[in-house]
Design an enzyme around this catalytic site. Sequence first.
Site, PDB file in Angstrom:
ATOM      1  N   LYS A  12       0.822  -1.226   0.000  1.00  0.00           N
ATOM      2  CA  LYS A  12       0.000   0.000   0.000  1.00  0.00           C
ATOM      3  C   LYS A  12       0.846   1.262   0.000  1.00  0.00           C
ATOM      4  O   LYS A  12       0.572   2.204  -0.725  1.00  0.00           O
ATOM      5  CB  LYS A  12      -0.878   0.087   1.269  1.00  0.00           C
ATOM      6  N   ARG A 126      11.874  -6.541   3.933  1.00  0.00           N
ATOM      7  CA  ARG A 126      11.754  -5.082   3.851  1.00  0.00           C
ATOM      8  C   ARG A 126      12.888  -4.341   4.575  1.00  0.00           C
ATOM      9  O   ARG A 126      13.250  -4.671   5.688  1.00  0.00           O
ATOM     10  CB  ARG A 126      10.408  -4.676   4.466  1.00  0.00           C
ATOM     11  N   ARG A 159      12.435  -2.401   9.589  1.00  0.00           N
ATOM     12  CA  ARG A 159      11.557  -1.632  10.467  1.00  0.00           C
ATOM     13  C   ARG A 159      11.448  -2.351  11.805  1.00  0.00           C
ATOM     14  O   ARG A 159      11.383  -3.574  11.844  1.00  0.00           O
ATOM     15  CB  ARG A 159      10.172  -1.536   9.812  1.00  0.00           C
ATOM     16  N   ARG A 170       0.700  -8.024  14.161  1.00  0.00           N
ATOM     17  CA  ARG A 170       0.128  -7.014  13.253  1.00  0.00           C
ATOM     18  C   ARG A 170      -0.853  -7.667  12.277  1.00  0.00           C
ATOM     19  O   ARG A 170      -1.890  -7.106  11.954  1.00  0.00           O
ATOM     20  CB  ARG A 170       1.238  -6.295  12.483  1.00  0.00           C
TER      21      ARG A 170
HETATM   22  P1  AMP Z   1       1.865   1.018   9.263  1.00  0.00           P
HETATM   23  O1  AMP Z   1       3.102   1.710   8.843  1.00  0.00           O
HETATM   24  O2  AMP Z   1       0.632   1.558   8.581  1.00  0.00           O
HETATM   25  O3  AMP Z   1       1.956  -0.483   9.191  1.00  0.00           O
HETATM   26  O4  AMP Z   1       1.666   1.383  10.825  1.00  0.00           O
HETATM   27  C1  AMP Z   1       2.627   1.057  11.793  1.00  0.00           C
HETATM   28  C2  AMP Z   1       1.976   1.043  13.168  1.00  0.00           C
HETATM   29  O5  AMP Z   1       1.452   2.350  13.476  1.00  0.00           O
HETATM   30  C3  AMP Z   1       0.788   0.100  13.316  1.00  0.00           C
HETATM   31  O6  AMP Z   1       1.180  -1.222  13.608  1.00  0.00           O
HETATM   32  C4  AMP Z   1       0.038   0.764  14.482  1.00  0.00           C
HETATM   33  O7  AMP Z   1       0.679   0.506  15.711  1.00  0.00           O
HETATM   34  C5  AMP Z   1       0.217   2.245  14.182  1.00  0.00           C
HETATM   35  N1  AMP Z   1      -0.855   2.763  13.320  1.00  0.00           N
HETATM   36  C6  AMP Z   1      -0.737   3.240  12.046  1.00  0.00           C
HETATM   37  N2  AMP Z   1      -1.912   3.653  11.564  1.00  0.00           N
HETATM   38  C7  AMP Z   1      -2.815   3.425  12.541  1.00  0.00           C
HETATM   39  C8  AMP Z   1      -4.222   3.621  12.638  1.00  0.00           C
HETATM   40  N3  AMP Z   1      -4.944   4.123  11.635  1.00  0.00           N
HETATM   41  N4  AMP Z   1      -4.827   3.274  13.811  1.00  0.00           N
HETATM   42  C9  AMP Z   1      -4.115   2.789  14.842  1.00  0.00           C
HETATM   43  N5  AMP Z   1      -2.801   2.560  14.803  1.00  0.00           N
HETATM   44  C10 AMP Z   1      -2.144   2.875  13.675  1.00  0.00           C
END
Ligand code: AMP
Length: 233
Positions: A12, A126, A159, A170
């Site tokens: 994404k 990654r 990461r 996750r």
């Molecule tokens: P991502 O980079 O989108 O995978 O986000 C990394 C982490 O940030 C996630 O595992 C959550 O802990 C937090 N996070 C990101 N976006 C959200 C969201 N919309 N709601 C809650 N937590 C979020």
Amino acid sequence: KLILIGPPGSGKGTQARLLSKKLKIPHISTGDILREVVKNKTQLGQEAQAYMEKGELVPDNVIIEIIKERVSRPDCEKGYIFDGFPRTLTQAQMLDKIFKEKNKELDLVIQFKISDESLTKRLSGRLICSKCGADYNLYFKPPRVGDICDRCGGKLLPRQDDKKNVVINRLKVFKNQTKPLVNYYQKQAKIKDIDADKKSENLNQELLQLIDAEVNPNGLPEKQSFPAESAEE
Ligand code: AMP
């Protein structure tokens, strides 16, 4: 106003960045915003970090405040691409409220569908540049030299939350809390699926065609003139 929904590692972020460039609207990733907040070591950053390290979701009220502030900036006038938001039913409902208040409407939700095998490779391979944030993958998009960023020479690191046990959590959180959103948007007849297993360039072309067909065709800059572009951009 686009939303990209898909499990972590489904591509994404990469696609949102490419779309943002081509459609000339901002890419809003709550994950990126939160990582920035964590880097700055603010009170909010420390709170968010505790959730992110475990692969849990940051509380809805924090996320909504972040989004409200972000979409009220002038660069969001013409539209935006949400990546990683909304992630819970409450966030989706709050977003609907924001749209209503602003007299705007969501255009399209795109669900990234991907096999478990690809997902595992994408997450375990990654690497992110610690300096400029460019992303790489040891299997699909390796850097030219060792663990050095092609673009800026920064050091590439995995990461924090791509560690195996955190990834498992996750994915579980995605299944339990974010998947139900598909139903929510199906009821609004706003969601389309895309096969995210294919190569980044092909996926990008398909996404553009889908958006072109589904979202006000005249609203996109220079219809049908998107050049094939590499994901390294
Ligand atoms: P991502 O980079 O989108 O995978 O986000 C990394 C982490 O940030 C996630 O595992 C959550 O802990 C937090 N996070 C990101 N976006 C959200 C969201 N919309 N709601 C809650 N937590 C979020």
